[in-house]
Write an enzyme that holds these catalytic residues in place. Structure first.
Site, PDB file in Angstrom:
ATOM      1  N   GLU A  34      42.246  39.843  47.825  1.00  0.00           N
ATOM      2  CA  GLU A  34      42.171  40.769  46.685  1.00  0.00           C
ATOM      3  C   GLU A  34      43.599  41.233  46.425  1.00  0.00           C
ATOM      4  O   GLU A  34      44.134  42.044  47.177  1.00  0.00           O
ATOM      5  CB  GLU A  34      41.283  41.979  47.046  1.00  0.00           C
ATOM      6  CG  GLU A  34      39.829  41.650  47.265  1.00  0.00           C
ATOM      7  CD  GLU A  34      39.121  41.213  45.988  1.00  0.00           C
ATOM      8  OE1 GLU A  34      39.648  41.474  44.887  1.00  0.00           O
ATOM      9  OE2 GLU A  34      38.060  40.591  46.102  1.00  0.00           O
ATOM     10  N   CYS A  46      45.385  48.551  41.377  1.00  0.00           N
ATOM     11  CA  CYS A  46      45.436  47.097  41.169  1.00  0.00           C
ATOM     12  C   CYS A  46      44.883  46.720  39.807  1.00  0.00           C
ATOM     13  O   CYS A  46      45.394  45.823  39.157  1.00  0.00           O
ATOM     14  CB  CYS A  46      44.695  46.375  42.287  1.00  0.00           C
ATOM     15  SG  CYS A  46      42.999  46.924  42.481  1.00  0.00           S
TER      16      CYS A  46
END
Ligand code: NAD
Length: 497
Positions: free
Chosen positions: A240, A274
């Protein structure tokens, strides 16, 4: 539980706001990591053997303990990251939602299910189930030190695994507290969640420790190094990584709502998200009006460390130079700063920066900035907006603001992104049933949702023969004529359609 074995060294964690040390933690070396993995392995079988409903109840007890300590947990997050207490509390709330969902849904998502057999296996009963992997290693980042690792930790535990967590060296206290609360709430399975603290070398030791899967969250460069380490033992790997998320704003969008959401998506957590907003593509007719609204809202925000500050300092001091380079570079390449500019970077804070006319090849458009900076570029139409949004080497999240939800969804479906919100930003992050993850430089694999539970499971297929087949094709005794009949039958069936 926390790794209490004697460690060779300790490292200090500093407050990003003041630079003062807030805590010390042991550096876990390969031996400590190995011991933690062994201990986790020794208790995992007992956890996996529990009926799903018992695991659910244990995890819900842990969730209750986390909720009971919400202020304390948020306090550690705020101290280590510098984010305002309210943001830290929101992070805990989102984490609780995810843990509850994983605990309640693992049983049904992973339980054995019947599947059809097809004509040539009619004599079989076929089923599929998902077995735990064993011990899952989790390496976490610092920007959401509770919410982000929980996307792996909670789902891996719910799927019947043990977990060894290596939190970021900037935020180890959050990980330590998480494991401590698990031990206190579920003492009969103590050791199922272990936190090992330390820098990159501790993460590297975990990647080489023989865990059954490694779930990594962090930057793409580190993902490559960790994946290489995992390759030596063929340890499965989930990545991720970062994003360069785009927002598309159409001519008929509610511009006040869009501006409000864009400002929050780009500036909250000092832009260190993110799936935060970094690029905005607004159709030309409404570009100026949108910019005006964004600048008005963003211009009213001042970063700080007061309880009512909208956002705090940059957590990672080295990121300040990246932000400065992106803003300076964009302006040097012809971008216009509508709010702030290179001077907005004043360690440890960065004031909001709104740019427009940023060349698409500027670092501010191609690399993850991870700061409170947004670029709002005009586009001729939705097609150009989609093309530009998709031209990134990242593909994590995105958002579309559009007068109609249905039309917005049609635009969203054209975007290369793991998750898209229509008429909100980051809407998907609060829905535990939705898988989360990206592609390209944003990584691969999914956390959250049923996919997230299965990411920490191994599919096991099973057939149980119900009766002897009329034509035993898997026997050397099958007569040639019977085999030919079967081939004729298959040929005639599959030729039809
Ligand atoms: P980072 O890559 O610097 O570090 C991440 C973790 O990896 C840390 O725990 C670090 O100690 C460890 N590490 C570093 N080198 C290692 C090595 N060689 N072997 C093993 N472990 C090693 O990332 P960061 O600065 O902590 O986090 C910020 C990044 O994370 C940003 O790019 C952000 O976009 C991304 N992120 C992604 C998500 C997501 O879900 N997609 C969520 C949060 C953050």
């Amino acid at each position: 539980m926390t790794d209490t074995a004697p460690a060779a060294a300790v490292f200090a964690v500093h407050s990003p706001a003041t630079g003062t040390p807030v805590a010390e933690h042991p550096v876990a070396g390969p031996q400590e990591v190995s011991r933690a993995v062994e201990r986790a392995r020794s208790v995992q079988a007992g956890w996996a053997a529990l009926p799903a409903a018992r695991r659910r109840d244990h995890l819900l007890r842990w969730k209750k303990a986390l909720a009971g300590e919400l202020d304390a947990v948020a306090g550690v997050i705020a101290e280590e990251t510098g984010k305002p207490a309210g943001d830290a509390a929101l992070e805990v709330v989102l984490t609780l939602e995810h843990l509850a969902w994983a605990a309640r849904n693992a049983g049904s998502a992973l339980r054995r299910r019947r599947v059809g057999t097809g004509l040539f296996a009619l004599h079989q009963r076929a089923s599929l189930t998902y077995r735990p992997l064993g011990v899952v290693g989790v390496i976490g980042p610092w920007n959401y030190p509770l919410y982000t690792p929980m996307g792996s930790v909670g789902y891996a535990l719910a799927a019947g695994n043990a977990v060894v967590l290596k939190p970021s060296e900037l935020t180890p206290g959050t990980g330590v507290l998480l494991a401590r609360l698990f031990d206190a709430a579920v003492p009969e399975h103590s050791g199922l969640l272990t936190t090992v603290t330390g820098p990159a070398s501790t993460g590297d030791a975990l990647a080489r420790s023989g865990v059954d899967k490694l779930a990594f969250t962090g930057s793409p460069g580190t993902a490559r190094a960790v994946m290489e380490a995992c390759a030596r033992t063929l340890t499965p790997f989930l990545a991720e990584c970062g994003g360069k998320d785009a927002v598309i704003v159409t001519a008929d969008a509610d511009l006040d709502a869009a501006a409000d959401a864009i400002v929050w998506g780009a500036l909250s957590n000092a832009g260190q998200t993110c799936a935060g907003v970094e690029r905005v593509y607004a159709v030309r007719e409404i570009h100026a009006a949108l910019c005006e609204r964004v600048v008005e809202r963003a211009g009213a925000l001042r970063p700080g460390s007061e309880t009512d500050s909208p956002y705090g300092p940059m957590t990672l001091p080295a990121q300040l130079a990246v932000v400065e380079r992106h803003v300076t570079g964009a302006v040097a390449q012809g971008a216009r700063a509508l709010l702030g500019g290179p001077g907005s970077v004043r360690a440890p804070y960065v004031s909001p920066v709104v740019l427009t006319g940023v060349p698409e090849d500027a670092a501010a458009m191609t690399e993850e900035t991870f700061g409170p900076v947004m670029a709002i570029n005009p586009v001729a139409d939705v097609d150009e907006a989609v093309a530009r949004a998709n031209a990134s080497r990242y593909a994590l999240g995105a958002a579309v603001f559009c007068g109609s939800g249905r039309a917005g969804a049609a635009i969203a479906a054209r975007l290369h992104a793991g998750a898209v919100s229509v008429n909100s930003v980051l809407g998907f992050a609060a829905v535990p049933a939705l898988p989360f993850g990206g592609s390209r430089e944003s990584g691969f694999g999914r956390i959250h949702g049923e996919e997230g539970l299965r990411a920490f499971s191994s599919a096991q297929s099973m057939t149980v023969q119900r009766f002897a087949p009329p034509i035993a094709l898997t026997s050397f005794t099958v007569p040639a004529a019977a085999r030919e009949r079967a081939v004729r039958l298959a040929r005639s069936l599959h030729r039809r359609r």
